[in-house]
Write a protein that holds these residues in place. Structure first.
Motif, PDB file in Angstrom:
ATOM      1  N   MET A   1      12.895  -1.727  76.664  1.00 19.65           N
ATOM      2  CA  MET A   1      12.232  -1.578  77.726  1.00 19.65           C
ATOM      3  C   MET A   1      11.501  -2.709  79.186  1.00 19.65           C
ATOM      4  SD  MET A   1      10.815   2.656  77.769  1.00 19.65           S
ATOM      5  CE  MET A   1      11.014   3.580  77.572  1.00 19.65           C
ATOM      6  N   ALA A   2      10.810  -3.239  78.097  1.00 20.55           N
ATOM      7  CA  ALA A   2      10.340  -4.548  78.475  1.00 20.55           C
ATOM      8  C   ALA A   2      11.259  -5.369  77.890  1.00 20.55           C
ATOM      9  CB  ALA A   2       9.593  -5.163  77.669  1.00 20.55           C
ATOM     10  N   SER A   3      12.264  -6.078  77.817  1.00 16.94           N
ATOM     11  CA  SER A   3      13.514  -6.525  77.980  1.00 16.94           C
ATOM     12  C   SER A   3      14.002  -6.308  79.099  1.00 16.94           C
ATOM     13  CB  SER A   3      14.273  -6.535  76.442  1.00 16.94           C
ATOM     14  OG  SER A   3      15.066  -7.830  76.874  1.00 16.94           O
ATOM     15  N   GLN A   4      14.650  -4.708  78.953  1.00 19.97           N
ATOM     16  CA  GLN A   4      15.386  -4.736  79.918  1.00 19.97           C
ATOM     17  C   GLN A   4      14.786  -4.909  81.176  1.00 19.97           C
ATOM     18  OE1 GLN A   4      16.268  -0.465  79.205  1.00 19.97           O
ATOM     19  NE2 GLN A   4      18.084  -0.710  77.733  1.00 19.97           N
ATOM     20  N   GLN A   5      13.343  -4.612  81.850  1.00 19.79           N
ATOM     21  CA  GLN A   5      12.353  -5.055  82.774  1.00 19.79           C
ATOM     22  C   GLN A   5      12.499  -6.653  83.451  1.00 19.79           C
ATOM     23  OE1 GLN A   5       8.541  -2.743  82.653  1.00 19.79           O
ATOM     24  NE2 GLN A   5       9.773  -1.266  82.982  1.00 19.79           N
ATOM     25  N   ASP A   6      12.586  -6.938  82.319  1.00 18.50           N
ATOM     26  CA  ASP A   6      12.271  -8.381  82.640  1.00 18.50           C
ATOM     27  C   ASP A   6      14.335  -8.871  83.167  1.00 18.50           C
ATOM     28  OD1 ASP A   6       9.823  -8.523  81.788  1.00 18.50           O
ATOM     29  OD2 ASP A   6      10.441  -9.228  79.520  1.00 18.50           O
ATOM     30  N   GLN A   7      15.044  -8.368  82.527  1.00 15.35           N
ATOM     31  CA  GLN A   7      16.406  -9.094  82.571  1.00 15.35           C
ATOM     32  C   GLN A   7      16.370  -8.074  84.902  1.00 15.35           C
ATOM     33  OE1 GLN A   7      18.656  -7.601  79.681  1.00 15.35           O
ATOM     34  NE2 GLN A   7      18.272  -8.849  79.075  1.00 15.35           N
TER      35      GLN A   7
ATOM     36  N   ARG B   1       6.384   5.367  64.579  1.00 15.53           N
ATOM     37  CA  ARG B   1       5.651   4.299  65.299  1.00 15.53           C
ATOM     38  C   ARG B   1       6.917   3.264  66.067  1.00 15.53           C
ATOM     39  NH1 ARG B   1       0.003   4.415  62.394  1.00 15.53           N
ATOM     40  NH2 ARG B   1      -0.225   6.451  62.996  1.00 15.53           N
ATOM     41  N   GLN B   2       8.014   3.379  64.450  1.00 19.84           N
ATOM     42  CA  GLN B   2       9.044   2.121  64.770  1.00 19.84           C
ATOM     43  C   GLN B   2       9.513   2.875  65.698  1.00 19.84           C
ATOM     44  OE1 GLN B   2      11.149   1.936  61.122  1.00 19.84           O
ATOM     45  NE2 GLN B   2      11.288  -0.181  61.933  1.00 19.84           N
ATOM     46  N   GLN B   3      10.000   3.487  65.974  1.00 19.31           N
ATOM     47  CA  GLN B   3      10.808   4.475  67.339  1.00 19.31           C
ATOM     48  C   GLN B   3      10.580   4.069  68.232  1.00 19.31           C
ATOM     49  OE1 GLN B   3      12.381   8.307  66.329  1.00 19.31           O
ATOM     50  NE2 GLN B   3      13.775   7.521  64.965  1.00 19.31           N
ATOM     51  N   LEU B   4       8.951   4.554  68.281  1.00 15.23           N
ATOM     52  CA  LEU B   4       8.614   4.233  70.136  1.00 15.23           C
ATOM     53  C   LEU B   4       8.489   2.696  70.160  1.00 15.23           C
ATOM     54  CD1 LEU B   4       5.706   7.246  69.736  1.00 15.23           C
ATOM     55  CD2 LEU B   4       7.737   6.946  71.395  1.00 15.23           C
ATOM     56  N   SER B   5       7.935   1.876  68.818  1.00 15.43           N
ATOM     57  CA  SER B   5       7.741   0.384  69.270  1.00 15.43           C
ATOM     58  C   SER B   5       8.632  -0.106  69.878  1.00 15.43           C
ATOM     59  CB  SER B   5       7.515  -1.039  68.624  1.00 15.43           C
ATOM     60  OG  SER B   5       7.676   0.290  67.096  1.00 15.43           O
ATOM     61  N   SER B   6      10.055  -0.385  68.760  1.00 17.59           N
ATOM     62  CA  SER B   6      11.590  -0.434  69.532  1.00 17.59           C
ATOM     63  C   SER B   6      12.228   0.089  70.851  1.00 17.59           C
ATOM     64  CB  SER B   6      12.419   0.411  68.350  1.00 17.59           C
ATOM     65  OG  SER B   6      12.358  -0.341  67.108  1.00 17.59           O
ATOM     66  N   SER B   7      11.377   1.074  71.477  1.00 20.32           N
ATOM     67  CA  SER B   7      11.972   2.116  72.747  1.00 20.32           C
ATOM     68  C   SER B   7      10.871   0.699  73.363  1.00 20.32           C
ATOM     69  CB  SER B   7      11.789   3.313  72.996  1.00 20.32           C
ATOM     70  OG  SER B   7      12.634   3.695  71.693  1.00 20.32           O
ATOM     71  N   ALA B   8       9.969   0.487  73.200  1.00 21.99           N
ATOM     72  CA  ALA B   8       9.065  -0.136  74.087  1.00 21.99           C
ATOM     73  C   ALA B   8       9.633  -1.431  74.199  1.00 21.99           C
ATOM     74  CB  ALA B   8       7.998   0.035  73.008  1.00 21.99           C
ATOM     75  N   LEU B   9      10.118  -2.000  73.338  1.00 24.86           N
ATOM     76  CA  LEU B   9      10.417  -4.192  73.360  1.00 24.86           C
ATOM     77  C   LEU B   9      11.644  -3.636  74.158  1.00 24.86           C
ATOM     78  CD1 LEU B   9      10.004  -4.631  69.771  1.00 24.86           C
ATOM     79  CD2 LEU B   9       8.679  -5.869  72.098  1.00 24.86           C
TER      80      LEU B   9
END
Length: 138
Positions: free
Chosen positions: A125-131, A115-123
């Motif tokens: 990806m979200a940061s990369q999309q914002d950029q 769960r921790q790894q998935l949430s880190s990956s999701a964050l």
């Protein structure tokens, strides 16, 4: 005899021999009226009948007291059984709290790490999309 069922002394039972009026008394030959038998008590039929009457009365009294003691014994045994069951339940609960299954705990740890790894990956990806959106707007 007093039997206390709890440590504070609020639950107890007094076991005593009592007469027909409820007065506490000891059980012995004197109280039962059969303290002695002498040869003269057996000389006549009337004397024998009188002594047999005393014995019958004493036997009735003893049976009555035995019944009361049996009732008290039943109460004590029920309480003892309840207490033993409670002790077993508490010991089982304590053992379950302190003895963890290592396989189950390992599976729980792995699930939490995933769960921790998935949430880190999701964050990430979200940061990369914002950029990426910001770069398009430039």
């Amino acid at each position: 005899m007093k039997i206390t069922f709890n440590e504070s002394g609020t639950s107890s039972i007094d076991i005593q021999a009592k007469d027909a009026n409820g007065n506490v008394r000891g059980i012995n030959a004197s109280n039962l009226g059969v303290e002695s038998l002498i040869a003269e008590d057996l000389d006549t039929d009337e004397a024998i009948d009188a002594f047999l009457g005393k014995l019958s009365s004493a036997l009735t009294e003893l049976r009555s007291q035995a019944s009361a003691f049996g009732s008290n014994l039943s109460s004590v045994e029920n309480r003892q059984s309840f207490t033993k069951n409670m002790i077993n339940t508490l010991e089982t609960g304590a053992a379950n709290l302190t003895l963890a299954d290592s396989n189950e705990e390992a599976a729980n740890l792995l699930a939490l790490q995933t769960r921790q790894q998935l949430s880190s990956s999701a964050l990430s990806m979200a940061s990369q999309q914002d950029q990426a959106v910001l770069q398009l707007l430039r």
